[in-house]
Design a protein around this motif. Structure first.
Motif, PDB file in Angstrom:
ATOM      1  N   LEU A   1       0.881  -1.273  -0.182  1.00 31.49           N
ATOM      2  CA  LEU A   1      -0.099   0.343   0.342  1.00 31.49           C
ATOM      3  C   LEU A   1       0.561   1.461  -0.206  1.00 31.49           C
ATOM      4  N   LEU A   2       2.009   1.113   0.784  1.00 29.86           N
ATOM      5  CA  LEU A   2       2.892   2.485   0.373  1.00 29.86           C
ATOM      6  C   LEU A   2       3.460   2.560  -0.666  1.00 29.86           C
ATOM      7  N   TRP A   3       3.815   1.369  -1.633  1.00 30.78           N
ATOM      8  CA  TRP A   3       4.278   1.646  -2.423  1.00 30.78           C
ATOM      9  C   TRP A   3       3.234   2.172  -3.649  1.00 30.78           C
ATOM     10  N   LEU A   4       2.374   2.054  -3.712  1.00 32.50           N
ATOM     11  CA  LEU A   4       1.106   2.208  -4.295  1.00 32.50           C
ATOM     12  C   LEU A   4       1.384   3.442  -4.170  1.00 32.50           C
ATOM     13  N   THR A   5       0.871   3.923  -2.656  1.00 30.84           N
ATOM     14  CA  THR A   5       0.465   5.521  -2.603  1.00 30.84           C
ATOM     15  C   THR A   5       1.837   6.723  -3.179  1.00 30.84           C
ATOM     16  N   LEU A   6       3.086   5.843  -3.018  1.00 34.84           N
ATOM     17  CA  LEU A   6       3.651   6.553  -3.635  1.00 34.84           C
ATOM     18  C   LEU A   6       3.394   6.364  -5.327  1.00 34.84           C
ATOM     19  N   SER A   7       3.339   5.854  -5.542  1.00 29.54           N
ATOM     20  CA  SER A   7       3.645   5.955  -7.422  1.00 29.54           C
ATOM     21  C   SER A   7       2.088   6.561  -7.348  1.00 29.54           C
ATOM     22  N   VAL A   8       1.064   6.620  -6.194  1.00 26.96           N
ATOM     23  CA  VAL A   8       0.194   7.423  -7.525  1.00 26.96           C
ATOM     24  C   VAL A   8       0.441   9.208  -6.809  1.00 26.96           C
ATOM     25  N   THR A   9       1.187   9.232  -5.769  1.00 25.79           N
ATOM     26  CA  THR A   9       2.024  10.581  -5.965  1.00 25.79           C
ATOM     27  C   THR A   9       2.831  11.005  -6.440  1.00 25.79           C
ATOM     28  N   ALA A  10       3.656  10.438  -7.238  1.00 22.36           N
ATOM     29  CA  ALA A  10       4.773  10.520  -8.145  1.00 22.36           C
ATOM     30  C   ALA A  10       3.474  11.049  -9.926  1.00 22.36           C
ATOM     31  N   PHE A  11       2.465   9.969 -10.195  1.00 14.88           N
ATOM     32  CA  PHE A  11       1.739  10.375 -11.017  1.00 14.88           C
ATOM     33  C   PHE A  11       1.011  11.934 -10.645  1.00 14.88           C
ATOM     34  N   ALA A  12       0.972  12.068  -9.541  1.00 14.20           N
ATOM     35  CA  ALA A  12      -0.091  13.315  -9.326  1.00 14.20           C
ATOM     36  C   ALA A  12       0.767  14.383  -9.783  1.00 14.20           C
ATOM     37  N   VAL A  13       2.506  14.511  -9.544  1.00 13.42           N
ATOM     38  CA  VAL A  13       3.213  15.153  -9.664  1.00 13.42           C
ATOM     39  C   VAL A  13       3.856  15.478 -11.392  1.00 13.42           C
ATOM     40  N   LEU A  14       3.948  14.447 -11.752  1.00 14.31           N
ATOM     41  CA  LEU A  14       4.458  14.491 -12.761  1.00 14.31           C
ATOM     42  C   LEU A  14       3.688  13.964 -13.869  1.00 14.31           C
ATOM     43  N   LEU A  15       2.218  14.655 -13.955  1.00 10.02           N
ATOM     44  CA  LEU A  15       0.750  14.864 -15.099  1.00 10.02           C
ATOM     45  C   LEU A  15       1.067  15.930 -15.237  1.00 10.02           C
ATOM     46  N   PRO A  16       1.114  16.692 -16.535  1.00 13.84           N
ATOM     47  CA  PRO A  16       1.223  18.146 -16.950  1.00 13.84           C
ATOM     48  C   PRO A  16       0.024  18.863 -16.747  1.00 13.84           C
TER      49      PRO A  16
END
Length: 172
Positions: A49-64
């Motif tokens: 769940l931690l890795w999934l949360t970090l991945s979703v956060t990375a997507f939100a940051v990278l999304l232009p």
């Protein structure tokens, strides 16, 4: 929204590719994190769940941000909020340089929008809608600050367009 309204919208033609890249990076990060954790024998439900949360956060940051324009308005949508200004009622236009140059537009309604000028250079339809709105603001006398910024930006965008056309035609 009516079909005619959708056709009159100008959108960032590179946004979908950038969004796919952001999603791919986030998915790869998630997959590799889970794989390394599983290989080490330390993968638990909580860590997954931690890795999934970090991945979703990375997507939100990278999304232009998604930039769209129409007659008299310009909008920028991020995952967190949406900003819209009336381009035919602008009060101020400022450009800030540095590592991440950005353009700030303020209208008579007190709304404010930040935009990367590279989006305008890469999308002639968005630039056209903004340019028409700026000219209307100047004609109405509402644009008190930044007409020179838009003129310089227009020259820069025109120069880049000419260079691209010359390069594509093999003349440069």
């Amino acid at each position: 929204m009516r079909q005619k309204d959708r056709r009159s919208l100008a959108g960032d033609r590179h946004w979908r590719g950038s969004a796919r890249l952001a999603a791919s990076c986030a998915l790869l990060f998630c997959a590799f994190s889970l794989l390394v954790d599983w290989d080490a024998g330390t993968l638990t439900l909580l860590r997954a769940l931690l890795w999934l949360t970090l991945s979703v956060t990375a997507f939100a940051v990278l999304l232009p941000p998604r930039v769209t324009a129409g007659p008299g308005w310009l909008a920028v949508r991020t995952p967190w909020r949406s900003h819209l200004v009336r381009t035919d009622a602008l009060v101020a236009v400022r450009q800030y340089g540095g590592v991440s140059a950005h353009l700030v537009l303020c209208d008579t309604h007190g709304r404010r929008l930040e935009l990367d000028p590279r989006v305008l250079a890469a999308n002639p339809l968005i630039w056209h809608e903004l340019d028409i709105g700026v000219h209307r603001s100047v004609d109405r006398g509402t644009l008190l600050q930044g007409a020179d910024v838009m003129e310089k930006l227009g020259h820069r965008i025109d120069d880049e367009t000419v260079r691209a056309v010359l390069k594509a035609s093999g003349l440069s």
